[in-house]
Design an enzyme around this catalytic site. Structure first.
Site, PDB file in Angstrom:
ATOM      1  N   GLU A 148     -19.560  10.497 -13.285  1.00 58.23           N
ATOM      2  CA  GLU A 148     -19.246  11.930 -13.201  1.00 58.23           C
ATOM      3  C   GLU A 148     -19.114  12.546 -14.573  1.00 58.23           C
ATOM      4  OE1 GLU A 148     -15.912  11.711  -9.755  1.00 58.23           O
ATOM      5  OE2 GLU A 148     -15.598  13.209 -11.285  1.00 58.23           O
ATOM      6  N   ASP A 172     -19.019   4.005  -7.545  1.00 60.17           N
ATOM      7  CA  ASP A 172     -18.438   4.962  -8.486  1.00 60.17           C
ATOM      8  C   ASP A 172     -17.809   4.247  -9.668  1.00 60.17           C
ATOM      9  OD1 ASP A 172     -18.598   7.682  -8.267  1.00 60.17           O
ATOM     10  OD2 ASP A 172     -16.959   7.873  -6.821  1.00 60.17           O
ATOM     11  N   ASP A 207     -14.727   6.821  -5.571  1.00 61.41           N
ATOM     12  CA  ASP A 207     -13.343   6.729  -6.046  1.00 61.41           C
ATOM     13  C   ASP A 207     -12.434   7.684  -5.265  1.00 61.41           C
ATOM     14  OD1 ASP A 207     -14.218   9.077  -7.168  1.00 61.41           O
ATOM     15  OD2 ASP A 207     -13.619   8.591  -9.226  1.00 61.41           O
ATOM     16  N   SER A 208     -13.030   8.429  -4.319  1.00 61.25           N
ATOM     17  CA  SER A 208     -12.208   9.201  -3.381  1.00 61.25           C
ATOM     18  C   SER A 208     -11.314   8.263  -2.563  1.00 61.25           C
ATOM     19  CB  SER A 208     -13.091  10.043  -2.453  1.00 61.25           C
ATOM     20  OG  SER A 208     -14.117   9.256  -1.892  1.00 61.25           O
ATOM     21  N   LYS A 219     -22.410   5.312 -10.300  1.00 60.25           N
ATOM     22  CA  LYS A 219     -22.381   6.778 -10.374  1.00 60.25           C
ATOM     23  C   LYS A 219     -21.387   7.179 -11.455  1.00 60.25           C
ATOM     24  CE  LYS A 219     -20.652   9.465  -6.887  1.00 60.25           C
ATOM     25  NZ  LYS A 219     -19.484  10.108  -7.527  1.00 60.25           N
ATOM     26  N   GLU A 262     -22.268  18.200  -6.601  1.00 60.31           N
ATOM     27  CA  GLU A 262     -21.176  18.437  -5.652  1.00 60.31           C
ATOM     28  C   GLU A 262     -20.696  19.882  -5.716  1.00 60.31           C
ATOM     29  OE1 GLU A 262     -17.902  15.653  -5.800  1.00 60.31           O
ATOM     30  OE2 GLU A 262     -16.746  16.816  -4.345  1.00 60.31           O
TER      31      GLU A 262
HETATM   32  O1  KIV Z   1     -15.779   9.575  -4.534  1.00 61.82           O
HETATM   33  C1  KIV Z   1     -16.493  10.268  -3.784  1.00 61.82           C
HETATM   34  O2  KIV Z   1     -16.358  10.257  -2.540  1.00 61.82           O
HETATM   35  C2  KIV Z   1     -17.509  11.113  -4.411  1.00 61.82           C
HETATM   36  C3  KIV Z   1     -18.196  12.127  -3.555  1.00 61.82           C
HETATM   37  C4  KIV Z   1     -17.320  13.311  -3.359  1.00 61.82           C
HETATM   38  C5  KIV Z   1     -19.522  12.502  -4.095  1.00 61.82           C
HETATM   39  O3  KIV Z   1     -17.719  10.991  -5.572  1.00 61.82           O
END
Ligand code: KIV
Length: 277
Positions: A117, A86, A47-48, A115, A184
């Site tokens: 968080e 994500d 989600d970056s 994933k 992270e």
């Molecule tokens: O969204 C992302 O790129 C991430 C990484 C920083 C692990 O979650």
């Protein structure tokens, strides 16, 4: 020969193995194709993308539809690579049902796992998702979706209290059924402790060497994103300047009249060309 896609069982078997895993973060078809051609064994559709693709200042505005769109693009480009998708902010926090429904959407679009968080507060959601058979990679340490509450994009677990909490979170993630935990931005010493405290594999994003998998963003490692360079990023190319130089060279050719050249245009026979009155 096409690369053989990793399985969950193979990832589990790599715990304590010297056969490390590279996980590259990408968001689109072309980059995914390049990773698929490489030896890297995992892709993260992160989600970056909120920052890298959408130009936002964080990940909280990214929604599940954005994740679905980018996951589809990446899966088309990388049919032979294990894909971690994500779950976006508030696509799983509010209820177990919502978590299951949204994780299911990503799996239907080709993710190999999702994933999620967060700390102890989301372990019931991880449990709910894994109980319906969806593999979950937990994500602890710096959790960008809640970075504001953590005091910004900063190193986590620097003191005894926060370090103990992170070890507890990793253990709780394993107990909730996560097959893997991404850690992270914590000190290498703490990550070593986390790795020893769980029997599931650890993926390190800026958390030192005690892990079986390592994650870097393609835009960082290729030197395309250049606003700042985190300490843990190793750049393997300087593509930003290569790209800007290419744009400038083309622009100069346009201005000088050398682009397009005769052989860069299509041509037709003179007799087929209508005459102007
Ligand atoms: O969204 C992302 O790129 C991430 C990484 C920083 C692990 O979650």
């Amino acid at each position: 020969m096409a690369k053989k896609k990793l399985t969950i069982q193979e990832i589990l078997n790599r715990k304590n193995s010297k056969d490390k895993i590279g996980m590259v973060t990408v968001y689109d078809y072309q980059m995914a194709k390049l990773v698929d051609e490489s030896d890297c064994e995992m892709i993260l559709v992160g989600d970056s993308l909120g920052m890298i693709v959408q130009g936002l200042d964080g990940t909280t505005h990214v929604n599940i539809e954005d994740m679905e769109y980018h996951l589809k693009c990446v899966r088309r480009g990388a049919p032979n690579t294990f894909i971690v998708a994500d779950m976006s902010f508030m696509s799983y926090q509010a209820s177990k049902e919502e978590a299951i429904r949204n994780a299911g959407k990503l799996m239907k679009l080709g993710a190999d796992c999702v994933k999620m968080e967060g700390g102890l507060g989301i372990m019931d959601k991880i449990k709910a998702v894994t109980e319906v058979g969806i593999p979950v990679m937990a994500h602890i340490g710096l959790t960008p979706q809640t970075a504001a509450a953590l005091g910004g994009f900063k190193l986590q677990g620097k003191n005894k209290e926060t370090a103990e909490r992170l070890v507890k979170e990793a253990v709780a993630a394993e107990e909730a059924g996560a097959f893997c935990v991404l850690v992270e931005l914590v000190p290498a010493e703490l990550n070593e402790l986390i790795d020893k405290s769980v029997s599931i594999p650890v993926i390190s994003t800026g958390s030192g060497p005690s892990a079986v998998g390592f994650n870097l963003n393609a835009y960082d490692m290729l030197g395309i994103f250049s606003d700042f360079k985190p300490k843990f990023v190793r750049q393997y190319a300087q593509l930003k300047q290569v790209i800007v130089d290419a744009f400038n060279a083309w622009n100069a050719d346009i201005k000088s009249g050398s682009y397009p050249a005769n052989d860069e245009a299509f041509h037709m026979k003179e007799e087929d060309l209508p005459k102007l009155d």
